[in-house]
Each structure stands twice: as structure tokens, then as C-alpha cells.
Scaffold this motif. Structure first.
Motif, PDB file in Angstrom:
ATOM      1  N   ILE A  64      16.033   9.851  -9.170  1.00  0.00           N
ATOM      2  CA  ILE A  64      15.165   8.635  -9.188  1.00  0.00           C
ATOM      3  C   ILE A  64      15.542   8.002  -7.780  1.00  0.00           C
ATOM      4  CG2 ILE A  64      14.865   6.718 -10.576  1.00  0.00           C
ATOM      5  CD1 ILE A  64      15.866   7.941 -12.851  1.00  0.00           C
ATOM      6  N   LEU A  65      14.721   7.998  -7.050  1.00  0.00           N
ATOM      7  CA  LEU A  65      14.884   7.131  -5.681  1.00  0.00           C
ATOM      8  C   LEU A  65      13.755   6.358  -5.390  1.00  0.00           C
ATOM      9  CD1 LEU A  65      13.191   9.626  -2.883  1.00  0.00           C
ATOM     10  CD2 LEU A  65      13.578  10.356  -5.245  1.00  0.00           C
ATOM     11  N   GLY A  66      14.095   5.210  -4.262  1.00  0.00           N
ATOM     12  CA  GLY A  66      13.348   4.422  -3.973  1.00  0.00           C
ATOM     13  C   GLY A  66      13.814   3.320  -3.156  1.00  0.00           C
ATOM     14  N   ALA A  67      12.823   2.219  -2.955  1.00  0.00           N
ATOM     15  CA  ALA A  67      13.201   1.411  -1.756  1.00  0.00           C
ATOM     16  C   ALA A  67      12.533  -0.016  -2.138  1.00  0.00           C
ATOM     17  CB  ALA A  67      12.814   1.949  -0.527  1.00  0.00           C
ATOM     18  N   ARG A  68      13.328  -0.998  -1.437  1.00  0.00           N
ATOM     19  CA  ARG A  68      12.638  -2.366  -1.476  1.00  0.00           C
ATOM     20  C   ARG A  68      11.554  -2.252  -0.286  1.00  0.00           C
ATOM     21  NH1 ARG A  68      16.728  -6.900  -0.822  1.00  0.00           N
ATOM     22  NH2 ARG A  68      17.212  -6.744  -2.856  1.00  0.00           N
ATOM     23  N   THR A  69      10.342  -3.058  -0.640  1.00  0.00           N
ATOM     24  CA  THR A  69       9.322  -2.910  -0.021  1.00  0.00           C
ATOM     25  C   THR A  69       9.012  -4.141   1.021  1.00  0.00           C
ATOM     26  OG1 THR A  69       7.660  -3.728  -1.576  1.00  0.00           O
ATOM     27  CG2 THR A  69       8.357  -1.640  -1.731  1.00  0.00           C
ATOM     28  N   ALA A  70       7.954  -4.018   1.779  1.00  0.00           N
ATOM     29  CA  ALA A  70       7.314  -5.220   2.331  1.00  0.00           C
ATOM     30  C   ALA A  70       6.012  -5.402   1.821  1.00  0.00           C
ATOM     31  CB  ALA A  70       7.121  -4.914   4.102  1.00  0.00           C
ATOM     32  N   GLY A  71       5.702  -5.110   0.588  1.00  0.00           N
ATOM     33  CA  GLY A  71       4.269  -5.038  -0.075  1.00  0.00           C
ATOM     34  C   GLY A  71       4.178  -3.822  -0.863  1.00  0.00           C
ATOM     35  N   GLU A  72       3.260  -3.748  -1.858  1.00  0.00           N
ATOM     36  CA  GLU A  72       2.892  -2.698  -2.567  1.00  0.00           C
ATOM     37  C   GLU A  72       1.640  -2.195  -2.325  1.00  0.00           C
ATOM     38  OE1 GLU A  72       6.145  -4.776  -3.203  1.00  0.00           O
ATOM     39  OE2 GLU A  72       4.374  -5.549  -4.528  1.00  0.00           O
ATOM     40  N   ILE A  73       1.273  -0.839  -2.736  1.00  0.00           N
ATOM     41  CA  ILE A  73      -0.112  -0.438  -2.714  1.00  0.00           C
ATOM     42  C   ILE A  73      -0.443   0.259  -4.170  1.00  0.00           C
ATOM     43  CG2 ILE A  73      -1.996   1.183  -1.983  1.00  0.00           C
ATOM     44  CD1 ILE A  73      -0.663   1.020   0.736  1.00  0.00           C
ATOM     45  N   CYS A  74      -1.072  -0.624  -5.048  1.00  0.00           N
ATOM     46  CA  CYS A  74      -0.959   0.072  -6.500  1.00  0.00           C
ATOM     47  C   CYS A  74      -2.386   0.315  -6.762  1.00  0.00           C
ATOM     48  CB  CYS A  74      -0.797  -1.222  -7.424  1.00  0.00           C
ATOM     49  SG  CYS A  74      -2.118  -2.354  -7.613  1.00  0.00           S
ATOM     50  N   GLU A 317     -11.323  16.793  -3.963  1.00  0.00           N
ATOM     51  CA  GLU A 317     -10.698  15.219  -4.240  1.00  0.00           C
ATOM     52  C   GLU A 317      -9.279  15.543  -4.504  1.00  0.00           C
ATOM     53  OE1 GLU A 317     -10.851  11.676  -7.601  1.00  0.00           O
ATOM     54  OE2 GLU A 317     -12.381  13.030  -7.554  1.00  0.00           O
ATOM     55  N   PRO A 318      -8.355  14.762  -3.841  1.00  0.00           N
ATOM     56  CA  PRO A 318      -6.835  14.751  -3.979  1.00  0.00           C
ATOM     57  C   PRO A 318      -6.606  14.103  -5.339  1.00  0.00           C
ATOM     58  CG  PRO A 318      -7.252  13.733  -1.974  1.00  0.00           C
ATOM     59  CD  PRO A 318      -8.838  13.650  -2.921  1.00  0.00           C
ATOM     60  N   GLU A 345     -11.280   0.540  -0.446  1.00  0.00           N
ATOM     61  CA  GLU A 345     -11.200   2.043  -0.242  1.00  0.00           C
ATOM     62  C   GLU A 345      -9.759   2.599  -0.741  1.00  0.00           C
ATOM     63  OE1 GLU A 345     -13.008   3.973   1.502  1.00  0.00           O
ATOM     64  OE2 GLU A 345     -14.817   2.439   1.374  1.00  0.00           O
ATOM     65  N   LEU A 346      -8.639   1.947  -0.867  1.00  0.00           N
ATOM     66  CA  LEU A 346      -7.603   2.501  -1.331  1.00  0.00           C
ATOM     67  C   LEU A 346      -7.672   2.695  -2.825  1.00  0.00           C
ATOM     68  CD1 LEU A 346      -5.015   0.105   0.615  1.00  0.00           C
ATOM     69  CD2 LEU A 346      -5.105   2.231   1.086  1.00  0.00           C
ATOM     70  N   LYS A 347      -8.354   1.797  -3.447  1.00  0.00           N
ATOM     71  CA  LYS A 347      -8.489   1.933  -4.895  1.00  0.00           C
ATOM     72  C   LYS A 347      -9.522   3.277  -5.069  1.00  0.00           C
ATOM     73  CE  LYS A 347     -10.346  -0.382  -8.874  1.00  0.00           C
ATOM     74  NZ  LYS A 347     -11.046  -1.446  -9.357  1.00  0.00           N
ATOM     75  N   LYS A 348     -10.506   3.232  -4.352  1.00  0.00           N
ATOM     76  CA  LYS A 348     -11.403   4.252  -4.686  1.00  0.00           C
ATOM     77  C   LYS A 348     -10.760   5.903  -4.359  1.00  0.00           C
ATOM     78  CE  LYS A 348     -15.743   6.196  -2.269  1.00  0.00           C
ATOM     79  NZ  LYS A 348     -16.744   6.034  -1.480  1.00  0.00           N
ATOM     80  N   HIS A 349     -10.073   5.903  -3.426  1.00  0.00           N
ATOM     81  CA  HIS A 349      -9.448   7.266  -3.109  1.00  0.00           C
ATOM     82  C   HIS A 349      -8.045   7.320  -3.739  1.00  0.00           C
ATOM     83  CE1 HIS A 349     -12.334   8.473  -0.424  1.00  0.00           C
ATOM     84  NE2 HIS A 349     -12.549   7.147  -0.085  1.00  0.00           N
ATOM     85  N   ARG A 350      -7.808   6.488  -4.807  1.00  0.00           N
ATOM     86  CA  ARG A 350      -6.327   6.493  -5.734  1.00  0.00           C
ATOM     87  C   ARG A 350      -5.064   6.730  -4.555  1.00  0.00           C
ATOM     88  NH1 ARG A 350      -3.161  10.521  -9.334  1.00  0.00           N
ATOM     89  NH2 ARG A 350      -2.111   9.035 -10.793  1.00  0.00           N
ATOM     90  N   VAL A 351      -5.134   5.670  -3.762  1.00  0.00           N
ATOM     91  CA  VAL A 351      -3.804   5.640  -2.871  1.00  0.00           C
ATOM     92  C   VAL A 351      -2.806   4.823  -3.487  1.00  0.00           C
ATOM     93  CG1 VAL A 351      -3.031   4.876  -0.399  1.00  0.00           C
ATOM     94  CG2 VAL A 351      -5.452   5.884  -0.886  1.00  0.00           C
ATOM     95  N   ILE A 352      -1.510   5.378  -3.609  1.00  0.00           N
ATOM     96  CA  ILE A 352      -0.286   4.586  -4.155  1.00  0.00           C
ATOM     97  C   ILE A 352       0.439   4.707  -3.007  1.00  0.00           C
ATOM     98  CG2 ILE A 352       1.310   4.536  -6.064  1.00  0.00           C
ATOM     99  CD1 ILE A 352      -1.666   4.067  -6.896  1.00  0.00           C
TER     100      ILE A 352
END
Length: 381
Positions: A64-74, A317-318, A345-352
Motif C-alpha cells: 500500500i503506497l502513496g503520496a501527498r499531492t498538489a491536486g488530484e485527478i478523479c 480503449e484502455p 477529456e480526462l473523464k471521457k478517457h478514464r484518466v486517474i
């Protein structure tokens, strides 16, 4: 909170402004299925010590790994005050990971051996999983990304790497990473993943070089500081070249007037973080005295993003596009009123993914760039 069903990679987004128990909601949404690894990207609003301890107690994953962000893409595009998580099920993935601490005093030879061992471990878990990539999370205020990613590149060999530098909004105070309940500054996490899924690792930016040249005539590379440009004080000279009042220099100006260095027929962005009180320029990446830089010309950032995402979806499609997106790209989008179209565009292409303080691609640490991976379903599905 949102969750995608009938997908290979499980994604979850928790709105911190709407949830009183974000860790509990995240655990509930990911469920009890066994994961090879879980990547968690947390807003600076999150108190990481208690949060990561709860994840470690309740989630079913060895890494379980992660980081603090400068903003998120959901799943709605650009966002803030969120926790975004990606779960990689054991049915399609194996993983090995390691946190490397105290990067200022790192043993480069030992790190190389450990990364090679991670590859062997991931390979040994499922011999029928033939496709491999590496993911890097590194403290975005450590100023060690350049050296670290170059160091591990030999051990990775032909394995494609992408990654992002952790952030802290626009505060630039503390940008820790975390692994299995341990939260650390000046640390990096290397994750090696094997899969039966196809994938494409990518790196993109929307710039090209201009005729506006800058020669670094004074620098402190270990601090990523430029003291002189063209034998003049750095900040005023940069402002003169881009046609801006020196008193107006800000992250938004730096995002709109980035600097690139050319290597062969390629260029790499070297973004400015801030102006110091003494007029020096602090960069997000290493800058050496004698480097010849140019001010970049930008294409329309939304149109370029659309082209990139459509190309990744051209033949198939990814299942998911996992992206490390520089915070300066987001600031440029805000300044040019492109956030809504880019989020669509990010939503349309399922970018996270997340907004970063820097990006890594193979052996390079870069800035104001979009790096990531498009993961496709296995050929037989």
C-alpha cells in the motif's frame, strides 16, 4: 465517492469535504478482494499518520503506497480535497515494492541491487505474466529525483518507468510519501508490476523551443538554484526575456513561460518553482552552470491533451490511464480557462492520477509534463 465496476483496475475517489471517515469509506469501496498493490494519492488536507495506519490495518494488499499531492485527478477530471486510490487485483497483477529513505545519503550501489531484486521478486510470483512496468513516487521537495531516477535506470534495464514527485498544494512545505503505514520525507518508493494486461508508458508535453535563449551563467545545482542568466541577476533577466515586470513573477507566469533544454532532437522542460528573496530562481529540476536554455512556445493545452488521449485509445480503449500531471500544467489550464475542457477529456478517457511537483520517465526527471501508463485488457478478454 465513486467506484468503477466491471473494470480490471479498481478506482475509488473520496471527497474529503463530504465524508467524516475518509479512510473507512476508502476501505469499504475497495472491498475485501486481494490486491497485488494499492496506490493512494491524498490531498494535503489528510493527516497521513492516522490515515495510513487505518489503511494498513484493513486493506487486503501486501503493498500500500502513496503520496501527498498538489491536486488530484478523479473520475470527474481535475479535483481538490480528494483521496484517489487505484487497486490492482491479483488476478491480473503481481507486484514488489520498496521504500528508500534518507535520499541525501543514499547508497547508490545498494539501491541498484534492491531494484534488481524487486524485478526478480515480481517475476517469480507469476511466470505467465510477461508484461512489466515500474512506478516511482518520490518526495517532490527532496531535490533528489534527478539523481535517484538516473541511478535506478541501469537496474531497470528495458523495463519502462514512469512516476511523479509528491506535492503539497502550492505551499511547498512538506511532500511525504508513504509505504505500508510508514510516512517519510526525503524518500522514494519503487514499485515493479507484472501483468497479463498490455500497457503503454508515455510522456507528453505541449511545448516547442522558441528563439528566446538564456545561458545559465551562475547556478547552485545541488539546490536547483540559478543565480545568473546571461551574466545578469536571474529573476530580472528571465522577466525581461519573457516581457514581464519582475514584480509580477508568479507560478502562473512560470507555467505560461516555461524553459526547455534540448538534448539531440528532443527537449525537456525545466520549470521554475519560485523566486527567492535574493532574486535567484529555484527550479523543480537540476540546472547546471553553462546550460543553454530556451523559452518554450506552447500549443493549446486542451487540444494537445485530447490528441494524446485519443492516440492512446486509437486501436483499443484502455481499462485505465494512470497519469502524473505537473501542477504547472494545471495552473496554465486555470490561467487560460481550459480546466473545464481538460477535465471533460480526462473523464471521457478514464484518466486517474494526481498533480505533481515533477515527473519521471525512464532515466529522466522532467517538469510541466504528463507522464503515465495506459493499461489495456488482456488480449483474450
Amino acid at each position: 465517492m465513486s467506484e468503477s465496476d466491471a473494470r480490471i483496475v479498481v478506482t475509488v475517489s473520496v471527497d474529503l469535504l463530504a465524508e467524516t471517515d475518509p479512510a473507512g469509506k476508502l476501505v469499504e469501496a475497495l472491498g475485501d478482494d486481494p490486491y497485488a498493490c494499492i496506490i493512494v494519492l491524498a490531498s494535503p488536507d489528510v493527516e497521513l499518520e492516522d490515515f495510513t495506519a487505518e489503511l494498513q490495518t484493513h486493506l487486503n494488499a501486501p503493498h500500500i503506497l502513496g503520496a501527498r499531492t498538489a491536486g488530484e485527478i478523479c473520475d470527474e477530471g481535475y479535483s481538490e480535497h480528494r483521496i484517489v486510490a487505484l487497486g490492482f487485483p491479483q488476478s491480473h497483477f503481481t507486484a514488489s515494492a520498496r521504500m528508500f529513505e534518507a535520499l541525501d545519503d543514499a547508497d547508490e550501489v545498494a539501491i541498484g541491487r534492491e531494484v534488481l531484486a524487486l524485478r526478480h521478486s515480481a517475476q517469480a510470483q507469476r511466470h505467465d505474466f510477461k508484461n512489466e512496468f515500474a512506478f516511482l513516487l518520490v518526495d517532490g521537495l527532496s531535490r533528489r529525483e534527478d539523481a535517484f531516477v538516473l541511478n535506478i535506470s541501469t537496474a531497470l534495464g528495458s523495463t519502462q518507468l514512469f512516476g511523479g514527485s509528491s506535492g503539497d498544494g502550492l505551499r511547498f512545505e512538506s511532500a511525504p510519501v508513504f509505504y505500508n503505514g510508514q510516512v517519510r520525507n526525503k524518500a522514494a518508493i519503487v514499485l515493479v508490476v507484472r501483468s497479463n494486461c498490455r500497457f503503454e508508458v508515455f510522456r507528453e508535453d505541449h511545448f516547442e523551443s522558441s528563439e528566446k535563449r538564456l545561458v545559465v551563467t551562475g547556478a547552485i545545482p545541488e539546490k536547483r538554484l540559478v543565480t545568473e542568466i546571461n551574466a545578469e541577476p536571474a529573476a530580472p533577466e528571465y522577466a525581461r526575456i519573457v516581457g514581464i515586470d519582475p514584480n509580477q513573477l508568479s507560478p502562473f507566469i512560470f507555467a505560461s513561460h516555461p524553459i526547455v533544454v534540448s538534448v539531440g532532437d528532443q527537449h525537456h522542460v525545466r520549470a521554475i518553482q519560485r523566486v527567492e528573496e535574493n532574486g535567484h530562481l529555484r527550479f523543480f529540476a537540476s540546472i547546471d552552470e553553462g546550460m543553454v536554455l530556451t523559452v518554450a512556445k506552447a500549443r493549446n493545452i486542451s487540444e494537445h491533451l485530447k490528441e494524446v488521449l485519443e492516440r492512446l485509445s486509437n486501436e483499443r480503449e484502455p481499462d485505465l490511464i494512470f497519469a502524473c500531471d505537473c501542477i504547472l500544467r494545471r495552473l496554465e489550464a486555470e490561467q487560460k480557462q481550459e480546466v473545464t475542457s481538460m477535465s471533460a477529456e480526462l473523464k471521457k478517457h478514464r484518466v486517474i492520477g494526481f498533480s505533481t511537483y515533477g515527473e519521471q520517465h525512464n532515466m529522466l526527471h522532467v517538469n510541466q509534463t504528463l507522464t503515465g501508463i495506459a493499461i489495456y485488457p488482456p488480449d483474450h478478454e
